[in-house]
Design a protein around this motif. Structure first.
Motif, PDB file in Angstrom:
ATOM      1  N   GLY A  51       0.775  -1.226   0.000  1.00 30.37           N
ATOM      2  CA  GLY A  51       0.000   0.000   0.000  1.00 30.37           C
ATOM      3  C   GLY A  51       0.810   1.281   0.000  1.00 30.37           C
ATOM      4  O   GLY A  51       0.362   2.302   0.521  1.00 30.37           O
ATOM      5  N   GLY A  52       1.989   1.249  -0.605  1.00 35.70           N
ATOM      6  CA  GLY A  52       2.797   2.465  -0.690  1.00 35.70           C
ATOM      7  C   GLY A  52       3.534   2.825   0.589  1.00 35.70           C
ATOM      8  O   GLY A  52       4.122   3.910   0.678  1.00 35.70           O
ATOM      9  N   LEU A  53       3.536   1.943   1.584  1.00 35.57           N
ATOM     10  CA  LEU A  53       4.217   2.236   2.841  1.00 35.57           C
ATOM     11  C   LEU A  53       5.723   2.013   2.713  1.00 35.57           C
ATOM     12  O   LEU A  53       6.185   1.081   2.039  1.00 35.57           O
ATOM     13  CB  LEU A  53       3.685   1.346   3.970  1.00 35.57           C
ATOM     14  N   THR A  54       6.477   2.871   3.370  1.00 32.69           N
ATOM     15  CA  THR A  54       7.932   2.737   3.451  1.00 32.69           C
ATOM     16  C   THR A  54       8.290   2.330   4.872  1.00 32.69           C
ATOM     17  O   THR A  54       7.844   2.975   5.827  1.00 32.69           O
ATOM     18  CB  THR A  54       8.632   4.061   3.103  1.00 32.69           C
ATOM     19  N   PRO A  55       9.099   1.292   5.056  1.00 33.37           N
ATOM     20  CA  PRO A  55       9.420   0.812   6.411  1.00 33.37           C
ATOM     21  C   PRO A  55      10.427   1.713   7.120  1.00 33.37           C
ATOM     22  O   PRO A  55      11.556   1.312   7.427  1.00 33.37           O
ATOM     23  CB  PRO A  55       9.971  -0.590   6.163  1.00 33.37           C
ATOM     24  N   VAL A  56      10.007   2.940   7.413  1.00 33.53           N
ATOM     25  CA  VAL A  56      10.924   3.930   7.973  1.00 33.53           C
ATOM     26  C   VAL A  56      11.323   3.619   9.413  1.00 33.53           C
ATOM     27  O   VAL A  56      12.289   4.182   9.923  1.00 33.53           O
ATOM     28  CB  VAL A  56      10.305   5.348   7.913  1.00 33.53           C
ATOM     29  N   LEU A  57      10.598   2.726  10.086  1.00 34.80           N
ATOM     30  CA  LEU A  57      10.927   2.377  11.466  1.00 34.80           C
ATOM     31  C   LEU A  57      11.623   1.026  11.572  1.00 34.80           C
ATOM     32  O   LEU A  57      11.841   0.517  12.671  1.00 34.80           O
ATOM     33  CB  LEU A  57       9.643   2.345  12.315  1.00 34.80           C
ATOM     34  N   SER A  58      11.980   0.446  10.440  1.00 36.49           N
ATOM     35  CA  SER A  58      12.473  -0.927  10.454  1.00 36.49           C
ATOM     36  C   SER A  58      13.874  -1.027  11.037  1.00 36.49           C
ATOM     37  O   SER A  58      14.717  -0.149  10.865  1.00 36.49           O
ATOM     38  CB  SER A  58      12.469  -1.503   9.033  1.00 36.49           C
ATOM     39  N   GLY A  59      14.093  -2.115  11.740  1.00 36.81           N
ATOM     40  CA  GLY A  59      15.411  -2.472  12.265  1.00 36.81           C
ATOM     41  C   GLY A  59      15.750  -3.878  11.832  1.00 36.81           C
ATOM     42  O   GLY A  59      15.208  -4.395  10.832  1.00 36.81           O
ATOM     43  N   TRP A  60      16.580  -4.547  12.598  1.00 34.53           N
ATOM     44  CA  TRP A  60      17.068  -5.868  12.187  1.00 34.53           C
ATOM     45  C   TRP A  60      15.962  -6.907  12.053  1.00 34.53           C
ATOM     46  O   TRP A  60      16.036  -7.792  11.193  1.00 34.53           O
ATOM     47  CB  TRP A  60      18.134  -6.357  13.168  1.00 34.53           C
ATOM     48  N   VAL A  61      14.884  -6.790  12.867  1.00 33.53           N
ATOM     49  CA  VAL A  61      13.820  -7.792  12.787  1.00 33.53           C
ATOM     50  C   VAL A  61      13.050  -7.695  11.480  1.00 33.53           C
ATOM     51  O   VAL A  61      12.297  -8.608  11.135  1.00 33.53           O
ATOM     52  CB  VAL A  61      12.837  -7.667  13.972  1.00 33.53           C
ATOM     53  N   ALA A  62      13.220  -6.599  10.741  1.00 33.51           N
ATOM     54  CA  ALA A  62      12.521  -6.410   9.478  1.00 33.51           C
ATOM     55  C   ALA A  62      13.262  -7.022   8.300  1.00 33.51           C
ATOM     56  O   ALA A  62      12.779  -6.965   7.166  1.00 33.51           O
ATOM     57  CB  ALA A  62      12.292  -4.921   9.215  1.00 33.51           C
ATOM     58  N   GLY A  63      14.413  -7.615   8.552  1.00 37.23           N
ATOM     59  CA  GLY A  63      15.162  -8.247   7.478  1.00 37.23           C
ATOM     60  C   GLY A  63      14.553  -9.568   7.054  1.00 37.23           C
ATOM     61  O   GLY A  63      13.894 -10.252   7.842  1.00 37.23           O
ATOM     62  N   GLU A  64      14.775  -9.946   5.820  1.00 33.38           N
ATOM     63  CA  GLU A  64      14.283 -11.239   5.343  1.00 33.38           C
ATOM     64  C   GLU A  64      14.887 -12.364   6.185  1.00 33.38           C
ATOM     65  O   GLU A  64      14.218 -13.337   6.509  1.00 33.38           O
ATOM     66  CB  GLU A  64      14.627 -11.420   3.858  1.00 33.38           C
ATOM     67  N   VAL A  65      16.155 -12.202   6.557  1.00 33.06           N
ATOM     68  CA  VAL A  65      16.805 -13.125   7.496  1.00 33.06           C
ATOM     69  C   VAL A  65      17.271 -12.272   8.670  1.00 33.06           C
ATOM     70  O   VAL A  65      18.384 -11.725   8.642  1.00 33.06           O
ATOM     71  CB  VAL A  65      17.987 -13.865   6.845  1.00 33.06           C
ATOM     72  N   PRO A  66      16.452 -12.129   9.706  1.00 36.89           N
ATOM     73  CA  PRO A  66      16.754 -11.162  10.757  1.00 36.89           C
ATOM     74  C   PRO A  66      18.141 -11.318  11.375  1.00 36.89           C
ATOM     75  O   PRO A  66      18.850 -10.316  11.577  1.00 36.89           O
ATOM     76  CB  PRO A  66      15.645 -11.417  11.783  1.00 36.89           C
ATOM     77  N   TRP A  67      18.545 -12.539  11.668  1.00 41.33           N
ATOM     78  CA  TRP A  67      19.833 -12.709  12.356  1.00 41.33           C
ATOM     79  C   TRP A  67      21.024 -12.408  11.449  1.00 41.33           C
ATOM     80  O   TRP A  67      22.149 -12.277  11.933  1.00 41.33           O
ATOM     81  CB  TRP A  67      19.933 -14.120  12.935  1.00 41.33           C
ATOM     82  N   ASP A  68      20.774 -12.275  10.140  1.00 47.37           N
ATOM     83  CA  ASP A  68      21.825 -11.837   9.218  1.00 47.37           C
ATOM     84  C   ASP A  68      21.738 -10.340   8.952  1.00 47.37           C
ATOM     85  O   ASP A  68      22.428  -9.814   8.080  1.00 47.37           O
ATOM     86  CB  ASP A  68      21.712 -12.582   7.875  1.00 47.37           C
ATOM     87  N   SER A  69      20.876  -9.640   9.704  1.00 47.74           N
ATOM     88  CA  SER A  69      20.626  -8.222   9.457  1.00 47.74           C
ATOM     89  C   SER A  69      20.929  -7.360  10.681  1.00 47.74           C
ATOM     90  O   SER A  69      20.360  -6.283  10.835  1.00 47.74           O
ATOM     91  CB  SER A  69      19.154  -8.026   9.045  1.00 47.74           C
ATOM     92  N   CYS A  70      21.810  -7.844  11.516  1.00 45.24           N
ATOM     93  CA  CYS A  70      22.064  -7.158  12.798  1.00 45.24           C
ATOM     94  C   CYS A  70      23.048  -6.000  12.686  1.00 45.24           C
ATOM     95  O   CYS A  70      23.085  -5.144  13.581  1.00 45.24           O
ATOM     96  CB  CYS A  70      22.590  -8.153  13.828  1.00 45.24           C
ATOM     97  N   TYR A  71      23.853  -5.970  11.624  1.00 44.34           N
ATOM     98  CA  TYR A  71      24.910  -4.959  11.538  1.00 44.34           C
ATOM     99  C   TYR A  71      24.883  -4.292  10.164  1.00 44.34           C
ATOM    100  O   TYR A  71      24.757  -4.954   9.137  1.00 44.34           O
ATOM    101  CB  TYR A  71      26.274  -5.595  11.801  1.00 44.34           C
ATOM    102  N   GLY A  72      24.989  -2.977  10.183  1.00 44.54           N
ATOM    103  CA  GLY A  72      24.916  -2.230   8.936  1.00 44.54           C
ATOM    104  C   GLY A  72      23.482  -2.155   8.440  1.00 44.54           C
ATOM    105  O   GLY A  72      22.554  -2.681   9.064  1.00 44.54           O
ATOM    106  N   PRO A  73      23.266  -1.465   7.329  1.00 38.87           N
ATOM    107  CA  PRO A  73      21.910  -1.365   6.770  1.00 38.87           C
ATOM    108  C   PRO A  73      21.358  -2.750   6.442  1.00 38.87           C
ATOM    109  O   PRO A  73      22.104  -3.666   6.077  1.00 38.87           O
ATOM    110  CB  PRO A  73      22.106  -0.536   5.494  1.00 38.87           C
ATOM    111  N   VAL A  74      20.043  -2.912   6.557  1.00 36.24           N
ATOM    112  CA  VAL A  74      19.412  -4.178   6.198  1.00 36.24           C
ATOM    113  C   VAL A  74      19.549  -4.369   4.692  1.00 36.24           C
ATOM    114  O   VAL A  74      19.057  -3.555   3.913  1.00 36.24           O
ATOM    115  CB  VAL A  74      17.935  -4.204   6.616  1.00 36.24           C
ATOM    116  N   ALA A  75      20.223  -5.428   4.299  1.00 38.34           N
ATOM    117  CA  ALA A  75      20.491  -5.652   2.882  1.00 38.34           C
ATOM    118  C   ALA A  75      19.247  -6.108   2.128  1.00 38.34           C
ATOM    119  O   ALA A  75      19.061  -5.776   0.955  1.00 38.34           O
ATOM    120  CB  ALA A  75      21.606  -6.686   2.722  1.00 38.34           C
ATOM    121  N   GLU A  76      18.400  -6.865   2.804  1.00 36.92           N
ATOM    122  CA  GLU A  76      17.207  -7.390   2.150  1.00 36.92           C
ATOM    123  C   GLU A  76      16.054  -7.361   3.147  1.00 36.92           C
ATOM    124  O   GLU A  76      16.021  -8.124   4.112  1.00 36.92           O
ATOM    125  CB  GLU A  76      17.432  -8.822   1.659  1.00 36.92           C
TER     126      GLU A  76
END
Length: 350
Positions: free
Chosen positions: A211-236
């Protein structure tokens, strides 16, 4: 064979006549046990893996209650945060139609933008007030203050006619009113009222295309693979609505999973019938006493003008209700009985 009555009595043993679910629902015994077990995991230094499983089980249970695929459900912390996400997606100058005196969490994020046209009308006029150029209609399904229910079918039709998106807050109805979240662009609900969960969780349902939303509040849990998204920008980012998740209050979900299990076991339609029968009993009793509540047919929330000042007296008598703008607000849920209604009426008659 377990019945509605036996299931409820096994889970609840309130020490008061508790008629304040519109503020906070009671916790079932199974939920209290789960919260205690979750705290022990932390206290004893054991792995928390099961708590992350509780998050996903809660998401799936809410999706079933909402009638949508689990891929459309995001897990957050509050309705206000979900509203803020939606508000952030709107272009400057967009018109947002709201109900007068709706709950603040549904409204305020649109106002603080400062560059949106927020228009408020009486609840009953919402469907007729949708017009060409309305970008979004944001409203609670049931009003917190007095239980009035918006005409959802008319709202959907008006929004469809004028090309407006819809955002419905089910916080005061999820758990007793059957939901059809698929009928709206966005919807949200907190966990600690009619869903009987702890504080700290709120769900957001979004369209399949987000619906046109941008995940502006997203952190590591918003990653496709959360435990691979803990450091640096979320790649996916997650390919599902999980991309809008906020960091999870793990203890909350450990308890909420069990509360949602109970709601599913009882069935929302059975809960609705139980709750509305008690509310109707209270309305009839009020009429006999010469009091006229705010008209809210089909709602378990009953608001009585002029009686709010009696809330402290009622609390001292062991009856928990709310004072909302001078109105006495009673809210009837699955753990209440006809005896609770009659006790409240008896004290009010004195």
């Amino acid at each position: 064979m377990e019945t509605f009555e036996s299931l409820v009595r096994a889970e609840f043993a309130p020490k008061s006549t508790y008629l304040n679910t519109a503020s906070n629902g009671l916790l079932p015994a199974r939920t209290v046990t789960a919260l205690h077990e979750a705290a022990l995991l932390r206290a004893e230094g054991r792995p928390l893996t099961s708590l992350y499983e509780d998050v996903e089980a809660s998401r799936a249970a809410y999706a079933r209650l909402a009638g949508v695929p689990v891929t459309r459900v995001a897990a957050g912390a509050s309705v206000a945060a979900h509203t803020g996400l939606i508000a952030a997606s709107l272009p400057a100058g967009a018109e947002v139609l709201t109900a007068e005196d709706d709950f603040t969490s549904v409204l305020n994020p649109f106002h603080v933008r400062g560059d949106l046209k927020v228009r408020a009308v009486p609840l009953e006029r919402i469907p007729d007030a949708v017009r060409p150029g309305t970008a979004l209609v944001a409203v609670s399904a049931a009003q917190s203050a007095d239980g009035r229910i918006v005409d959802l079918p008319a709202l959907r039709e008006a929004a469809r006619t004028h090309g407006a998106r819809t955002y419905v807050d089910f916080s005061q109805s999820a758990g007793w009113l059957p939901m059809d979240a698929d009928a709206y662009d966005y919807s949200a609900a907190v966990s600690f009222k009619w869903l009987l969960g702890p504080h700290g969780a709120a769900f957001l349902v979004v369209p399949e295309d987000f619906g046109g939303l941008t995940p502006v509040l997203s952190g590591w849990v918003a990653g496709e693979v959360p435990w691979d998204s803990c450091y640096g920008p979320v790649a996916e980012l997650a390919h599902s609505a999980r991309r809008f998740d906020l960091s999870h209050a793990l203890f909350t979900y450990a308890g909420l999973r069990r509360s949602l299990d109970l709601i599913e076991e009882l069935g929302v339609t059975a809960v609705q019938a139980h709750d509305l029968a008690l509310a109707d009993r209270f309305r009839a009793g009020l009429a006999a006493l010469g009091h006229e509540p705010v008209p809210a047919p089909g709602s378990p929330i009953v608001s009585v003008p002029g009686l709010g000042s009696r809330q402290p007296e009622l609390s001292r008598a062991g009856i928990e209700v709310s004072n909302r703008a001078g109105n006495l607000r009673a809210a009837f849920h699955l753990f209440n009985t006809a005896a609770d209604v009659d006790r409240l009426l008896d004290v009010l008659s004195g």
